[in-house]
Scaffold this motif. Structure first.
Motif, PDB file in Angstrom:
ATOM      1  N   ILE A  75       0.861  -1.181   0.000  1.00 42.91           N
ATOM      2  CA  ILE A  75       0.000   0.000   0.000  1.00 42.91           C
ATOM      3  C   ILE A  75       0.901   1.237   0.000  1.00 42.91           C
ATOM      4  O   ILE A  75       2.071   1.153   0.380  1.00 42.91           O
ATOM      5  CB  ILE A  75      -0.939   0.041   1.224  1.00 42.91           C
ATOM      6  CG1 ILE A  75      -0.120   0.002   2.526  1.00 42.91           C
ATOM      7  CG2 ILE A  75      -1.949  -1.086   1.184  1.00 42.91           C
ATOM      8  CD1 ILE A  75      -0.942   0.212   3.785  1.00 42.91           C
ATOM      9  N   CYS A  76       0.349   2.359  -0.424  1.00 47.40           N
ATOM     10  CA  CYS A  76       1.146   3.585  -0.410  1.00 47.40           C
ATOM     11  C   CYS A  76       0.227   4.797  -0.395  1.00 47.40           C
ATOM     12  O   CYS A  76      -0.963   4.706  -0.711  1.00 47.40           O
ATOM     13  CB  CYS A  76       2.084   3.637  -1.618  1.00 47.40           C
ATOM     14  SG  CYS A  76       1.252   3.992  -3.173  1.00 47.40           S
ATOM     15  N   TYR A  77       0.793   5.936  -0.013  1.00 42.76           N
ATOM     16  CA  TYR A  77       0.093   7.208  -0.122  1.00 42.76           C
ATOM     17  C   TYR A  77       0.076   7.644  -1.588  1.00 42.76           C
ATOM     18  O   TYR A  77       0.997   7.338  -2.356  1.00 42.76           O
ATOM     19  CB  TYR A  77       0.786   8.289   0.706  1.00 42.76           C
ATOM     20  CG  TYR A  77       0.720   8.093   2.206  1.00 42.76           C
ATOM     21  CD1 TYR A  77      -0.420   7.566   2.810  1.00 42.76           C
ATOM     22  CD2 TYR A  77       1.796   8.450   3.023  1.00 42.76           C
ATOM     23  CE1 TYR A  77      -0.484   7.395   4.186  1.00 42.76           C
ATOM     24  CE2 TYR A  77       1.736   8.291   4.399  1.00 42.76           C
ATOM     25  CZ  TYR A  77       0.592   7.756   4.983  1.00 42.76           C
ATOM     26  OH  TYR A  77       0.523   7.591   6.340  1.00 42.76           O
ATOM     27  N   GLY A  78      -0.951   8.400  -1.957  1.00 41.87           N
ATOM     28  CA  GLY A  78      -1.010   8.928  -3.308  1.00 41.87           C
ATOM     29  C   GLY A  78       0.085   9.933  -3.593  1.00 41.87           C
ATOM     30  O   GLY A  78       0.426  10.190  -4.752  1.00 41.87           O
ATOM     31  N   SER A  79       0.690  10.490  -2.548  1.00 31.34           N
ATOM     32  CA  SER A  79       1.748  11.488  -2.714  1.00 31.34           C
ATOM     33  C   SER A  79       3.125  10.870  -2.912  1.00 31.34           C
ATOM     34  O   SER A  79       4.107  11.597  -3.034  1.00 31.34           O
ATOM     35  CB  SER A  79       1.786  12.406  -1.485  1.00 31.34           C
ATOM     36  OG  SER A  79       2.073  11.652  -0.305  1.00 31.34           O
ATOM     37  N   MET A  80       3.216   9.545  -2.946  1.00 29.34           N
ATOM     38  CA  MET A  80       4.514   8.894  -3.121  1.00 29.34           C
ATOM     39  C   MET A  80       5.147   9.311  -4.453  1.00 29.34           C
ATOM     40  O   MET A  80       4.441   9.505  -5.452  1.00 29.34           O
ATOM     41  CB  MET A  80       4.360   7.374  -3.076  1.00 29.34           C
ATOM     42  CG  MET A  80       5.687   6.621  -3.079  1.00 29.34           C
ATOM     43  SD  MET A  80       5.495   4.829  -2.944  1.00 29.34           S
ATOM     44  CE  MET A  80       5.049   4.411  -4.619  1.00 29.34           C
ATOM     45  N   ASP A  81       6.472   9.433  -4.474  1.00 33.48           N
ATOM     46  CA  ASP A  81       7.179   9.836  -5.688  1.00 33.48           C
ATOM     47  C   ASP A  81       6.883   8.874  -6.833  1.00 33.48           C
ATOM     48  O   ASP A  81       6.680   7.673  -6.627  1.00 33.48           O
ATOM     49  CB  ASP A  81       8.687   9.870  -5.441  1.00 33.48           C
ATOM     50  CG  ASP A  81       9.104  11.025  -4.532  1.00 33.48           C
ATOM     51  OD1 ASP A  81       8.320  11.983  -4.433  1.00 33.48           O
ATOM     52  OD2 ASP A  81      10.194  10.955  -3.938  1.00 33.48           O
ATOM     53  N   ARG A  82       6.893   9.416  -8.050  1.00 30.93           N
ATOM     54  CA  ARG A  82       6.694   8.590  -9.246  1.00 30.93           C
ATOM     55  C   ARG A  82       7.986   8.446 -10.048  1.00 30.93           C
ATOM     56  O   ARG A  82       8.042   7.674 -10.993  1.00 30.93           O
ATOM     57  CB  ARG A  82       5.618   9.223 -10.143  1.00 30.93           C
ATOM     58  CG  ARG A  82       4.232   9.356  -9.489  1.00 30.93           C
ATOM     59  CD  ARG A  82       3.667   7.978  -9.161  1.00 30.93           C
ATOM     60  NE  ARG A  82       2.242   8.029  -8.896  1.00 30.93           N
ATOM     61  CZ  ARG A  82       1.685   8.155  -7.719  1.00 30.93           C
ATOM     62  NH1 ARG A  82       2.468   8.241  -6.649  1.00 30.93           N
ATOM     63  NH2 ARG A  82       0.385   8.180  -7.560  1.00 30.93           N
ATOM     64  N   GLN A  83       9.004   9.199  -9.666  1.00 37.77           N
ATOM     65  CA  GLN A  83      10.270   9.170 -10.389  1.00 37.77           C
ATOM     66  C   GLN A  83      11.423   8.911  -9.416  1.00 37.77           C
ATOM     67  O   GLN A  83      11.327   9.234  -8.239  1.00 37.77           O
ATOM     68  CB  GLN A  83      10.509  10.495 -11.114  1.00 37.77           C
ATOM     69  CG  GLN A  83       9.409  10.878 -12.094  1.00 37.77           C
ATOM     70  CD  GLN A  83       9.624  12.244 -12.701  1.00 37.77           C
ATOM     71  OE1 GLN A  83      10.614  12.909 -12.408  1.00 37.77           O
ATOM     72  NE2 GLN A  83       8.699  12.671 -13.551  1.00 37.77           N
ATOM     73  N   GLY A  84      12.505   8.327  -9.939  1.00 38.79           N
ATOM     74  CA  GLY A  84      13.698   8.122  -9.140  1.00 38.79           C
ATOM     75  C   GLY A  84      13.644   6.868  -8.280  1.00 38.79           C
ATOM     76  O   GLY A  84      12.597   6.224  -8.138  1.00 38.79           O
ATOM     77  N   ALA A  85      14.773   6.526  -7.686  1.00 40.01           N
ATOM     78  CA  ALA A  85      14.886   5.297  -6.889  1.00 40.01           C
ATOM     79  C   ALA A  85      13.961   5.305  -5.675  1.00 40.01           C
ATOM     80  O   ALA A  85      13.532   4.250  -5.202  1.00 40.01           O
ATOM     81  CB  ALA A  85      16.339   5.113  -6.443  1.00 40.01           C
ATOM     82  N   ASP A  86      13.638   6.499  -5.158  1.00 41.72           N
ATOM     83  CA  ASP A  86      12.764   6.582  -3.986  1.00 41.72           C
ATOM     84  C   ASP A  86      11.316   6.240  -4.310  1.00 41.72           C
ATOM     85  O   ASP A  86      10.490   6.133  -3.401  1.00 41.72           O
ATOM     86  CB  ASP A  86      12.818   7.996  -3.394  1.00 41.72           C
ATOM     87  CG  ASP A  86      14.152   8.273  -2.717  1.00 41.72           C
ATOM     88  OD1 ASP A  86      14.857   7.296  -2.405  1.00 41.72           O
ATOM     89  OD2 ASP A  86      14.475   9.456  -2.511  1.00 41.72           O
ATOM     90  N   SER A  87      10.993   6.076  -5.596  1.00 43.01           N
ATOM     91  CA  SER A  87       9.616   5.763  -5.968  1.00 43.01           C
ATOM     92  C   SER A  87       9.321   4.268  -5.894  1.00 43.01           C
ATOM     93  O   SER A  87       8.185   3.862  -6.137  1.00 43.01           O
ATOM     94  CB  SER A  87       9.333   6.267  -7.388  1.00 43.01           C
ATOM     95  OG  SER A  87      10.127   5.574  -8.344  1.00 43.01           O
ATOM     96  N   ARG A  88      10.310   3.456  -5.553  1.00 43.26           N
ATOM     97  CA  ARG A  88      10.066   2.019  -5.456  1.00 43.26           C
ATOM     98  C   ARG A  88       9.363   1.708  -4.143  1.00 43.26           C
ATOM     99  O   ARG A  88       9.673   2.279  -3.094  1.00 43.26           O
ATOM    100  CB  ARG A  88      11.389   1.257  -5.551  1.00 43.26           C
ATOM    101  CG  ARG A  88      11.205  -0.250  -5.543  1.00 43.26           C
ATOM    102  CD  ARG A  88      12.488  -0.959  -5.883  1.00 43.26           C
ATOM    103  NE  ARG A  88      12.402  -2.387  -5.638  1.00 43.26           N
ATOM    104  CZ  ARG A  88      13.390  -3.245  -5.804  1.00 43.26           C
ATOM    105  NH1 ARG A  88      14.553  -2.810  -6.249  1.00 43.26           N
ATOM    106  NH2 ARG A  88      13.233  -4.540  -5.553  1.00 43.26           N
ATOM    107  N   LEU A  89       8.430   0.775  -4.196  1.00 44.43           N
ATOM    108  CA  LEU A  89       7.647   0.412  -3.010  1.00 44.43           C
ATOM    109  C   LEU A  89       8.556  -0.001  -1.857  1.00 44.43           C
ATOM    110  O   LEU A  89       9.495  -0.782  -2.042  1.00 44.43           O
ATOM    111  CB  LEU A  89       6.702  -0.752  -3.341  1.00 44.43           C
ATOM    112  CG  LEU A  89       5.454  -0.433  -4.158  1.00 44.43           C
ATOM    113  CD1 LEU A  89       4.649  -1.703  -4.401  1.00 44.43           C
ATOM    114  CD2 LEU A  89       4.599   0.595  -3.449  1.00 44.43           C
TER     115      LEU A  89
END
Length: 384
Positions: A282-296
């Motif tokens: 699960i994740c927040y809708g504000s989670m990044d979509r780009q870059g390594a930090d966007s991985r679950l």
């Protein structure tokens, strides 16, 4: 009965009006797109006729026996130009469709809570209040002790005992060994239900919280192929030509569920159909979509369990915890928003706990999925 019937008729009329308005908006959007298609079709039809006329002239020129006449006709045809047809971009306004659906979904949740509330309060009151027998004197008047007992009982009506809820375990790979305080389940406040109570529930009981999940293609990475009405995801060897969208993942082959949850208890199941390079969470809708930090699991906005070949791990805030292997190919996810936890279960003849996260959620949560290598496939189970 007539008054009740008229009230419910008005409620139905209001809901039907809301439905008609929502359907009308979708139909208007459909008509807008269809009108564009019709316009382009007409333009292309005219262009086709124009090209056909030129083709006929060329064929006539080729049949000319006189060389001088042929050269004159050929010279004229060389100056005939055909311009490329401009075809505007045609697609549905997905934000509009999403907003309309979310409005209907929210209305349904409000109606469900409102309809269930009176019955829950009634059951709760019946469980909590048991009147004592009044003491009656020969003159058929309540005695002093009887009046005192009646008064004390009346003061207690409708007041639920405030019992502390059991504290959730911080250690998410083993169950809390401390025994929670015994109390009747608080149906009026589902978020207060303890984690331990869900671990002892049967799958049939968990299905009472089942929700229908579909995948939001606006979030899908271009290597994620969606099928079966957006309920199945797999890794595509050929990149998909998804249109640019601010919510689309561009770094990891991930996709989010279309539905989001900001309150209540929700349950869904995912089947691991092929391979073991995938993640469910699960994740927040504000989670990044780009870059390594966007991985679950590699950020503070997501929680997941991950299969990497034979290795299973739990991830949150870029911290990994290795887990015992499981043979389960169907995974159940239960989210209790107010309770502040999400649990992952291996579903088989008996379900067993794979992992549990405890958190104080602050934003709407979305089901989230990661598929990695070619051949990986996940399928959302249709529980309703």
């Amino acid at each position: 009965m007539d008054l009740l019937r008229s009230e419910f008729l008005e409620i139905k009329a209001l809901i039907e009006e809301e439905e008609n308005q929502a359907m009308k908006k979708v139909e208007e959007e459909e008509k807008r797109v269809c009108d564009k298609f019709d316009y382009v079709h007409n333009v292309l039809g005219k262009k086709k006729n124009e090209i056909q006329v030129i083709r006929d002239q060329i064929e006539m020129a080729l049949t000319e026996d006189d060389d001088i006449t042929f050269l004159k006709n050929a010279a004229k045809l060389r100056h005939t130009s055909t311009k490329e047809v401009f075809i505007p971009r045609i697609d549905l306004d997905q934000n509009l469709i999403h907003t309309i659906y979310q409005g209907a979904f929210s209305l349904k949740e409000i109606v469900k809570r409102t309809v269930n509330q009176p019955q829950e309060k009634k059951v709760e009151a019946n469980l909590q209040w048991k009147p004592k027998a009044f003491q009656i004197n020969p003159s058929n008047k309540l005695s002093a002790s009887g009046r005192k007992a009646a008064g004390s009982q009346a003061a207690k009506i409708g007041k639920a005992p405030q019992k502390p809820q059991p504290e959730l375990s911080e250690d998410a790979d083993t169950r809390d060994k401390r025994k929670p305080a015994k109390s009747a389940p608080n149906t009026a406040n589902p978020g207060a239900t303890s984690l331990e109570s869900f671990l002892t529930k049967s799958r049939e009981e968990l299905l009472e919280y089942a929700v229908k999940i579909t995948l939001d293609f606006n979030t899908a990475h271009n290597k994620v192929l969606l099928s079966d009405r957006n309920t199945k995801m797999s890794v595509s060897e050929i990149p998909q030509k998804y249109s640019p969208h601010p919510q689309r993942f561009t770094y990891c082959s991930q996709v989010l569920g279309f539905q989001c949850f900001k309150r209540g208890i929700h349950y869904w199941e995912v089947e691991l159909q092929r391979n073991n390079f995938c993640g469910i969470g699960i994740c927040y809708g504000s989670m990044d979509r780009q870059g390594a930090d966007s991985r679950l699991g590699r950020n503070s906005s997501s929680w997941c369990i991950e299969w990497f070949n034979s290795k299973i791990s739990a991830w949150h805030n870029d911290l990994e915890k290795c887990l015992p292997n499981t043979k389960a190919t169907k995974i159940g996810v239960l989210l209790n928003y107010e309770g502040g936890f999400v649990i992952f279960l291996g579903i088989g003849e008996k379900h067993n706990l794979i992992y549990k996260f405890k958190a104080q959620f602050t934003e709407a949560l979305y089901p989230a999925f990661w598929v990695f290598s070619s051949g990986t496939m996940l399928s959302l189970c249709q529980l309703k």
